[in-house]
Structures are given as C-alpha cells and as structure tokens.
Design an enzyme around this catalytic site. Sequence first.
Site, mmCIF file in Angstrom:
data_model
loop_
_atom_site.group_PDB
_atom_site.id
_atom_site.type_symbol
_atom_site.label_atom_id
_atom_site.label_comp_id
_atom_site.label_asym_id
_atom_site.label_seq_id
_atom_site.Cartn_x
_atom_site.Cartn_y
_atom_site.Cartn_z
ATOM 1 N N CYS A 63 0.812 -1.208 0.000
ATOM 2 C CA CYS A 63 0.000 0.000 0.000
ATOM 3 C C CYS A 63 0.851 1.266 0.000
ATOM 4 C CB CYS A 63 -0.952 0.008 1.198
ATOM 5 S SG CYS A 63 -0.124 -0.071 2.801
ATOM 6 N N HIS A 107 18.897 0.226 0.741
ATOM 7 C CA HIS A 107 17.485 0.586 0.621
ATOM 8 C C HIS A 107 16.587 -0.591 0.989
ATOM 9 C CE1 HIS A 107 13.846 2.496 -0.836
ATOM 10 N NE2 HIS A 107 13.600 1.409 -1.555
#
Length: 422
Positions: A63, A107
């Site tokens: 999401c 990351h």
Amino acid sequence: MTVLNYSINKQKCMELFATGISFRTAPVEMRESLAVALARLAGAGCRLKIHGNLSEVVVVSTCNRVEVYGVAQNPDLIGKLLGLLARTQADLKPYMYVHTGGDVARHLFSVAGGLDSMVLGETEITGQIKNAYEVAQRAGLTGRMTNCLFQKALHAAKAIRTNTRIGCGATSVGSVAVQLAEKIFGTDFKERTVMIIGAGQMGEACMRHLAKKGLRSIIVANRTLEHAEALAREVGGHAVNYMDDGLAVMREADIVISSTGCPETILDREDVEAVMRYRPNRPLFLIDIAVPRDIDTDVQGLENVFLYNIDHFEKLIQANVKMREWEVARCRDIIEKHTAELMTKLNLDSAKARAKSFPPHGTWVFGPAGANHSEQDQPIGESGPGVENEQVLAVGQERGFKQSKIVESAMACPINNKKSER
C-alpha cells in the site's frame, strides 16, 4: 614485463538496481496506478524481464510502495521499467527513484527492517517482502544476485528486530486504522459496531487489534464467505459474503475499515447513499487502507459520511514514531554491516564466475596491469584499477591455467586496444 589483462565487455555488464515510488515520493493516486496484486506479481515480473532486458527481477507492491529490484543487462532501460506497470499516462519521473550497487542493499534492508515505512518499525512489510521474493523465486525470475540480496534482507530484518527496540510498541497500518477509529468515538468505542471488508493480511491485522481493544461487535465481510468465517471465529465476530449482504449489514456499522486487494473501487457514492437512507442522522466513518483504494472519494460529499484513506494517517503516525527514533542509528549500523557482507560476497562470486568462463569471449588487452582502464571499466564494488585482473588471474592459477595457454587462447581472439564501449 608484458602482462595479459582481461577486461569485461561493457555490453555484458550486469547492474544490480532498484527503482520505484513510495509514500515519500508519490501520492496515493500515483501509487495505486502502479500497484500490482499479489496474484499478478509473477506475471508483472515476467513482463518486466522480457521488455526490460533483465536477467533477474523481483516486484514488490504494497500500500505504501511499488518497487522493482533486478539485474539489468542494459542499464539505460531501468528508468523505463515503472512505465511498463503504469495504468496512467502521467509522467513518473518526478516521483521515482533509482538505486544501484550497494545502495540497493541499503534501501531494501531499510525497507525490510521497517525503517522506510510510513509507521517506523512496523513489521508487516517484512512479510510482504518475503512473499514478493518467494513469488519471483517460484516463477524462476530470480538468480544469484537477487537471491543473495533478498535472503540477506530477511536476515538483516531479523537482526534489527532481535537487537534493537525499533519494534517496541510499533504500530502497523492496520493498528493505526484501529487507533483512528478509537479516537473518533473515544470512551464509547467498545460499544460501536465495526465492519471489516477484506479477509487478507491487512484485514486480519485490523481484526486482531480490534479484539485487543475489547470491541463487542465486529462484522467480517469478504467475497469468499469461508475466509470471513475463519477470521470471525477467532474474535467472536459475524461473517457475511460481501457480494450478497455487504451493503445490507453496513447499515448496522458505525465504522467501516476496507482493505481488499481489488483493482477497482468496491464502494461508490451510490452504494453509500443507499446505506445512509436506512440510518438518518447517524454518522458513518469509512477508513480505506487499500491501495488501489476501495472507496470512491465522491462519498465525501454525502451528509454524515466521513472518509479517511491511508494518506490521512500521517499525524497519528508521527506521534507513534517519536518514541522509536532513537533506535534508528543502531538499525543503520546493522544495515551497513549486512550491506558490506553482501557486496563482498557478490564481488567474490563474480570473480569466481569470471574465472570459470575464462577466456573464451570478451575484450582482451595487452599491456601493464590496470593500464588504460577508466573507473567505468570496473565492476560494482571493486576498489581500483587492476583488482579485477588480479582476482581473475589468481583464481585462474588455482584452477591450473598456465600463462602460456592463456596467451595462446588470447592470440586466437581479435585484439582490441581501445576501451570497451557501453
């Protein structure tokens, strides 16, 4: 003394990369235009691998982010990958980011450890990363580099959970949704009826948080009744088939939390308008935590209807984050350690792989070791000119190669004294 050097043809260089958009760079409208349902991750990965000329690829879609991790045979195509997923003609460049080399690991490890989440320290993202990786692995889309990357990411996430307090009191998106619902009604919350639409991972998380709050009336609605019944039994709730009875039971609800994986909206203005006719002067709070969104934003125009989506959670999240920020530095140390270990392994494996395939193809250059080599000629992570040659020749010697044989093989290949072109 003349030394034989082996330089990789740049057209064959493999570049580890990550590209994507997240809640930090793009609004929910842009994220939902790229979102990929779990059941479609393998298909999306195959499409990217073919059209993006990738040797390995993993697609992550939640999401809060849509990201592509992979190994590119043509780095110039990396910036075009997200466009292959988009269901919009909008320009993605202002919203996207690209990482290469060690920054890919940093990351991904931050993402898997919950450090790059909307809710700092949330744990759901680790499972989502694992699911995305397993889907790609089963589909045959991963390889040596992405396997190492994602396995190390899961190890890093576990180390962060075990050795820091970043997850103490951590709240997921689902728990923040429940927290928002509780704030709406205050002390009267336990007496209210909450309807959960969607029996997936997010819906299940909401259910568990509601149960902890001691809520007495919970309705679970899902298009598959069996799944709804399984969840409802755990908390003593009531299950319904959303397609058959969803709107009818919504008349009883005070709060609706929707978290399906549908690509289109499931609740529009007309639906909510019909519900409200049966409950005049009684407010209905809709909390949409799905991406793509489940509820049409037009419902906000209806009287006594209040809509919140995932981007409205920011203020609540900021308050929850403050108590965990001091743990971030310790998490970063763990990430750097795991990044260094990964890059060392990838570089060592790369050197061994080159030695195994040594010669027969490539660009051969005669001259002093490291001469006439730019930094661009080196693979990711190498410390300087000549390192690659030393590694390859050293491994080659271990495998029994003799310099006379190497020179003899090289003489049979075209000699190119120019630098390799990209």
